[in-house]
Design an enzyme around this catalytic site. Structure first.
Site, short mmCIF file in Angstrom:
data_model
loop_
_atom_site.label_atom_id
_atom_site.label_comp_id
_atom_site.label_asym_id
_atom_site.label_seq_id
_atom_site.Cartn_x
_atom_site.Cartn_y
_atom_site.Cartn_z
N LYS A 72 0.87 -1.18 0.00
CA LYS A 72 0.00 0.00 0.00
C LYS A 72 0.91 1.22 0.00
O LYS A 72 2.04 1.16 0.48
CB LYS A 72 -0.87 0.01 1.26
CG LYS A 72 -2.10 0.90 1.15
CD LYS A 72 -3.27 0.19 0.49
CE LYS A 72 -4.39 1.15 0.19
NZ LYS A 72 -5.58 0.45 -0.33
N ASP A 90 -6.88 4.28 -4.70
CA ASP A 90 -7.58 4.18 -3.40
C ASP A 90 -8.18 5.57 -3.19
O ASP A 90 -8.37 6.31 -4.17
CB ASP A 90 -6.61 3.78 -2.28
CG ASP A 90 -7.32 3.43 -0.97
OD1 ASP A 90 -7.92 2.36 -0.88
OD2 ASP A 90 -7.29 4.25 -0.03
P1 NDP Z 1 -12.81 7.90 -3.18
O1 NDP Z 1 -11.73 8.89 -2.96
O2 NDP Z 1 -13.32 7.68 -4.56
O3 NDP Z 1 -14.07 8.25 -2.25
C1 NDP Z 1 -13.93 8.32 -0.87
C2 NDP Z 1 -15.25 8.79 -0.28
O4 NDP Z 1 -15.18 8.69 1.14
C3 NDP Z 1 -15.55 10.25 -0.59
O5 NDP Z 1 -16.94 10.42 -0.64
C4 NDP Z 1 -14.94 10.96 0.62
O6 NDP Z 1 -15.52 12.23 0.89
C5 NDP Z 1 -15.25 9.99 1.73
N1 NDP Z 1 -14.22 10.11 2.78
C6 NDP Z 1 -12.90 9.90 2.66
N2 NDP Z 1 -12.26 10.13 3.82
C7 NDP Z 1 -13.24 10.51 4.69
C8 NDP Z 1 -13.24 10.88 6.05
N3 NDP Z 1 -12.10 10.90 6.76
N4 NDP Z 1 -14.44 11.18 6.62
C9 NDP Z 1 -15.59 11.17 5.91
N5 NDP Z 1 -15.65 10.82 4.60
C10 NDP Z 1 -14.49 10.50 4.02
O7 NDP Z 1 -12.26 6.53 -2.54
P2 NDP Z 1 -12.76 5.05 -2.78
O8 NDP Z 1 -14.22 5.03 -3.03
O9 NDP Z 1 -11.84 4.42 -3.74
O10 NDP Z 1 -12.44 4.39 -1.35
C11 NDP Z 1 -13.41 4.31 -0.30
C12 NDP Z 1 -13.00 3.23 0.68
O11 NDP Z 1 -12.94 1.96 0.00
C13 NDP Z 1 -11.63 3.38 1.36
O12 NDP Z 1 -11.68 2.84 2.64
C14 NDP Z 1 -10.73 2.52 0.48
O13 NDP Z 1 -9.57 2.09 1.17
C15 NDP Z 1 -11.67 1.35 0.21
N6 NDP Z 1 -11.33 0.52 -0.93
C16 NDP Z 1 -11.22 1.06 -2.19
C17 NDP Z 1 -10.93 0.25 -3.25
C18 NDP Z 1 -10.92 0.76 -4.65
O14 NDP Z 1 -10.85 -0.07 -5.58
N7 NDP Z 1 -11.02 2.04 -4.90
C19 NDP Z 1 -10.62 -1.19 -3.08
C20 NDP Z 1 -10.87 -1.67 -1.72
C21 NDP Z 1 -11.18 -0.82 -0.71
P3 NDP Z 1 -14.67 13.55 0.57
O15 NDP Z 1 -14.65 13.64 -0.93
O16 NDP Z 1 -15.43 14.65 1.21
O17 NDP Z 1 -13.30 13.35 1.16
#
Ligand code: NDP
Length: 446
Positions: A126, A166
């Site tokens: 990671k 991510d």
């Molecule tokens: P994105 O950046 O596309 O979206 C993240 C979302 O979560 C946004 O809506 C963001 O809001 C919100 N968010 C992030 N940090 C916070 C926080 N501290 N508090 C509140 N809201 C938050 O990321 P992903 O959708 O790719 O990832 C989401 C989750 O899924 C993570 O935990 C990631 O590790 C996990 N994941 C992702 C994978 C992938 O293929 N992308 C694979 C496996 C797991 P804002 O824009 O306001 O920050």
């Protein structure tokens, strides 16, 4: 706490101070694995648990870049190469101001077991940076990505370490990093996954994590003779994982009623249908706006600074970030009738929230199993890159469904208790561990 777990964790904490998320992830796994290792002494003698909690390599570097005002900015870059026993390091890059060593070590640790569960030959890693893409221009993001890759390219490669996206790293960022890697190395290889379709990407990769979390929920429900049809779901986040969770859930006859971002959450009891989702995708992926605008657009409630777990739902898909469901949230969810949690995010539930799920005997799919669809399709992207042949949408989706079914079955095989309750936490931790541990024993003390 089991005294053996206590002793093990005391050493982990002493050796890795000020890394609470890493302690949390290791603790959860140790709770499952220490009793298993006691029954299987070959793992104890080879000190596998101690070894998998120590990264093979940690790379930490300066990322200087110039903003649109001509000022120099400095961020910190990381890559944790956690375990390569069963394949090249593989795992996403996160760009978010909260990124630090402990958070990336927790994610890399989880990734090792997750990648093993997919049955594909991928080790775990990671990385990322404390860079915040929010509010930056495309040119600033490009300059940052180029500087980040200028250092990272020395450490990665299609047979060594293959990063992906991510939080904060989507198609735009992968494109800028791939371009810089190609320019420096003078080679076109599958060094990153999540690439654009025209230049080596796989169909279904953007969809894979969300789709996979929905397929996993469907598999869990199947064990009760039930399905997602007609179910109401609370979804958090509004990024990549949340968007495609809503899409697949809707296709399967369920109804998503919430979304969130770091500002707050929306509640739309009529459901986020395909048309509204297309609007959200434009808002988040193109205009890069806030979820609050959804409430203004569609006339529903917006809860400032609040997560969505207070609404009535049958299923929850946490898809934003770590520790976003507290014990109190878990209790409210269950009181309101939620019987299924499928984690799209990594470690979104606190340890005492997980205790609540397990005590209530609801269907609880932890992230390392439920969100493994993303890395699984990244693995399929690597295969297509090696063969230099793209697969169709149907082919990739059908492989993804098979992988999610197999992961579910592994969790059942390793997690079924004497009362027939499936403890998916134990199932995922032990099921993911065995293959990595056996490979490490076969490869000697390295
Ligand atoms: P994105 O950046 O596309 O979206 C993240 C979302 O979560 C946004 O809506 C963001 O809001 C919100 N968010 C992030 N940090 C916070 C926080 N501290 N508090 C509140 N809201 C938050 O990321 P992903 O959708 O790719 O990832 C989401 C989750 O899924 C993570 O935990 C990631 O590790 C996990 N994941 C992702 C994978 C992938 O293929 N992308 C694979 C496996 C797991 P804002 O824009 O306001 O920050």
């Amino acid at each position: 706490m089991d005294p053996k777990v206590g002793q093990f964790m005391a050493k982990i904490k002493a050796k890795n101070p000020a890394e609470p998320e890493f302690h949390q992830a290791v603790h959860e796994v140790a709770e499952s694995l220490i009793p298993f290792i006691e029954e299987n002494p070959k793992y104890k003698h080879a000190k596998i648990l101690e070894r998998i909690a120590e990264p093979e390599r940690v790379i930490l570097f300066r990322v200087p870049w110039i903003n649109d005002k001509g000022e120099v900015e400095i961020n910190r870059g990381f890559r944790i190469e956690m375990n390569s026993a069963i394949g090249p390091y593989k795992g996403g890059l996160r760009f978010h101001p909260t990124v630090n060593l402990g958070i990336l070590k927790f994610l890399a640790f989880e990734q090792v077991l997750k990648n093993s569960l997919t049955t594909l030959p991928m080790g775990g890693g990671k990385g990322g940076s404390d860079f915040d893409p929010k509010g930056k221009s495309d040119n600033e993001v490009m300059r940052f990505c180029q500087s980040f890759m200028t250092e990272l390219c020395r450490h990665i490669g299609p047979n060594t370490d293959v990063p992906a996206g991510d939080i904060g790293v989507g198609g735009r960022e992968i494109g800028f990093m791939f371009g810089q890697y190609k320019r420096i190395k003078n080679e076109f290889t599958g060094v990153l996954t999540g690439k654009g379709l025209e230049w080596g990407g796989s169909l279904i990769r953007p969809e894979a994590t969300g789709y996979g979390a929905v397929y996993f929920a469907e598999e869990m429900l199947k064990t009760k003779g039930d399905s997602l049809k007609g179910k109401v779901a609370a979804v958090s986040g509004s990024g990549n994982v949340a968007q495609f969770t809503v899409q697949k859930l809707t296709e399967l006859g369920g109804k998503a009623v919430t979304l969130s971002d770091s500002g707050g959450s929306i509640y739309d009891p009529d459901g986020i249908d395909a048309e509204k989702l297309a609007w959200v995708m434009n808002l988040k992926n193109i205009r890069r706006g806030r979820i609050k605008e959804y409430a203004d657009q569609f006339g529903c409630e917006y809860f400032e600074g609040k997560r969505p777990w207070h609404v009535k739902c049958d299923v929850a898909f946490p898809s934003a970030t770590e520790n976003e469901i507290s014990k109190e949230d878990a209790e409210i969810l269950i009181k309101n009738g939620c019987g299924v949690i499928s984690e799209g995010a990594n470690m979104p539930s606190t340890p005492d929230a997980i205790e609540v799920y397990l005590e209530s005997k609801i269907l609880y799919g932890p992230g390392k199993a439920a969100n493994a669809g993303g890395v699984a399709v990244s693995g399929l992207e690597m295969t297509q890159n090696s063969m230099r042949l793209p697969w169709s949408r149907e082919e990739v989706d059908s492989r993804l469904q098979t992988i999610m079914k197999n992961i579910h079955q592994t969790c059942v095989d390793f997690g079924k208790e004497s009362n027939n309750y499936v403890n998916y936490v134990n199932g995922a931790n032990i099921g993911g561990f065995v293959k990595v541990a056996d490979a490490m024993i076969a490869q000697g003390v390295v």
